[in-house]
Write an enzyme that holds these catalytic residues in place. Structure first.
Site, PDB file in Angstrom:
ATOM      1  N   CYS A 129       0.791  -4.281   1.740  1.00 22.91           N
ATOM      2  CA  CYS A 129       1.184  -3.673   0.638  1.00 22.91           C
ATOM      3  C   CYS A 129       1.591  -1.972   1.100  1.00 22.91           C
ATOM      4  O   CYS A 129       2.484  -1.612   0.749  1.00 22.91           O
ATOM      5  CB  CYS A 129       0.328  -3.539  -0.603  1.00 22.91           C
ATOM      6  SG  CYS A 129       0.300  -5.407  -1.100  1.00 22.91           S
ATOM      7  N   ASP A 130       0.271  -1.291   1.575  1.00 27.37           N
ATOM      8  CA  ASP A 130       0.496  -0.197   2.269  1.00 27.37           C
ATOM      9  C   ASP A 130       1.780  -0.029   3.113  1.00 27.37           C
ATOM     10  O   ASP A 130       2.531   1.014   2.873  1.00 27.37           O
ATOM     11  CB  ASP A 130      -0.823   0.106   3.007  1.00 27.37           C
ATOM     12  CG  ASP A 130      -1.928   0.812   1.932  1.00 27.37           C
ATOM     13  OD1 ASP A 130      -1.543   1.329   1.093  1.00 27.37           O
ATOM     14  OD2 ASP A 130      -2.914   0.632   2.309  1.00 27.37           O
TER      15      ASP A 130
END
Length: 397
Positions: free
Chosen positions: A170-171
């Site tokens: 996600c990052d």
């Protein structure tokens, strides 16, 4: 000539999503100036498996995504540091930060404040949930977003679920989304002269990556089925056991399925009513896999990869990370580059992976030491050596 030559980016980000975004801008030729706090800088400088490098504030996590950047330290809680930052904004094109929403506003350095200094500034804010909404002010790390996005719920199988991705997906995707958005905003500014505010949420960024799975639910009304290493779109398509390990096979097209049967010496399966058509093969996956694996177990993964690929059936070994990083194709594509950093020696980091024929991106300098470029940048802004020393002794830089 680099695509982003002449573009100055002020990077106030930490750890992963923001630095991954600005890494791409730096590789494309932008001058990326990391604005770090004087007491330790980017938290990633202390992260990684090498205690020695972390003590040097050059942790492996930092080295992975900060090449081609400069480092300037500013204590933005102090007015003199804010004054320096505002002077830098006048020279900048892009600002990137990944604080919680409103943090920069409270410092008097939010988008509306900075447009008074540089009207056409492009300001990109990266956060877990975005700048507004009921969850906007909640803290977020990658795994929190993996859970809230539904990603963890669709990984694994009935034995192991929920299951996180093995890296901070996600990052990373949030950083890519931000880089894409900044490039689009620069293009818009080139045509119109307008800057703008870009609001990037990690939660928003990851969900479209589940497009096919989500579409089956949103449009087709079908909830995801936990399938582990099997591909839900076709069969046989997934991971299978061989004599010495595992193999990935993706016989997604009818012709590939028929070629697979021939290579395995199972021509009768082509007309077996349980497996003849794509949809029935998917329904009878649990019956088909043992039949295929009985044949695959007679020889090695390498043998089957070569035999299947030769007949146009996509297949591949499942490599350990070390083997994957050292694969001949990766070497040929120069996906990983070795550079020298004074005090550490040679380090290997990922290179620009988009290959431009006219304006190639590249790694040209190692990640910076904390505050390595503060004196250089302040002198450029007109500060004297005496003033710089006073700022340092006052904890401003």
């Amino acid at each position: 000539m680099k695509i982003l030559s002449g573009i100055r980016v002020l990077d106030l980000t930490n750890v992963l999503s923001g630095p991954f975004c600005t890494l791409h801008l730096a590789q494309l030729g932008a001058e990326v100036i990391k604005i770090e706090n004087p007491k330790g800088g980017d938290l990633a400088r202390k992260l990684g498996n090498s205690k020695e490098l972390s003590k040097q504030l050059m942790g492996t996590s930092f080295l992975a995504q900060n090449a081609n950047k400069k480092s300037v330290t500013l204590n933005l809680k102090e007015e003199k540091a804010k004054e320096i930052f505002r002077k830098l904004v006048k020279t900048a094109d892009v600002i990137v930060e990944n604080f919680r929403p409103k943090v920069m506003d409270r410092l008097g350095l939010g988008y509306n404040d900075l447009t008074k200094i540089k009207q056409d500034i492009i300001y990109c804010a990266i956060s877990g949930f975005g700048a507004d909404g009921p969850d906007a002010m909640k803290p977020a790390y990658d795994q929190i977003i993996q859970g809230l996005s539904g990603v963890m719920s669709i990984n694994g199988d009935e034995r192991l679920n929920p299951l996180r991705c093995g890296f901070p997906v996600c990052d990373t995707v949030g950083g890519l989304n931000a880089a894409f958005a900044i490039l689009a905003a620069l293009y818009h500014r080139e045509r119109t002269g307008e800057g703008q505010f870009i609001d990037i949420a990690l939660l928003d960024s990851i969900m479209p990556l589940m497009g096919w799975v989500a579409a089956n639910l949103l449009i087709g009304g079908q909830k995801p089925v936990l399938m582990g290493n099997d591909n839900f779109t076709a069969a046989p398509s997934g991971t299978f056991v061989t004599k010495d390990g595992y193999i990935n096979i993706a016989a997604n097209e009818q012709s590939q399925w028929e070629s697979l049967c021939d290579v395995l010496g199972l021509p009768e399966l082509k007309t077996d009513p349980r497996f003849q058509e794509r949809d029935t093969r998917k329904q009878n996956r649990k019956l088909l896999t043992p039949i295929i694996e009985e044949k695959l177990k007679l020889n090695t993964t390498e043998y089957w990869v070569n035999a299947l690929n030769e007949k146009g059936v996509p297949s591949g070994a499942i490599l350990e990370l070390e083997d994957a990083l050292n694969a001949e194709q990766i070497k040929h594509r120069q996906t990983i580059k070795t550079i020298k950093e004074e005090g550490i020696g040679e380090i290997k980091i990922f290179n620009m992976t988009a290959k431009f024929s006219k304006t190639p991106g590249d790694i040209t300098s190692p990640p910076p030491r904390l505050s390595q470029n503060t004196k250089e940048i302040l002198e450029e802004l007109g500060y004297s050596e005496t003033e710089i020393n006073e700022l340092k002794s006052g904890g401003i830089i």
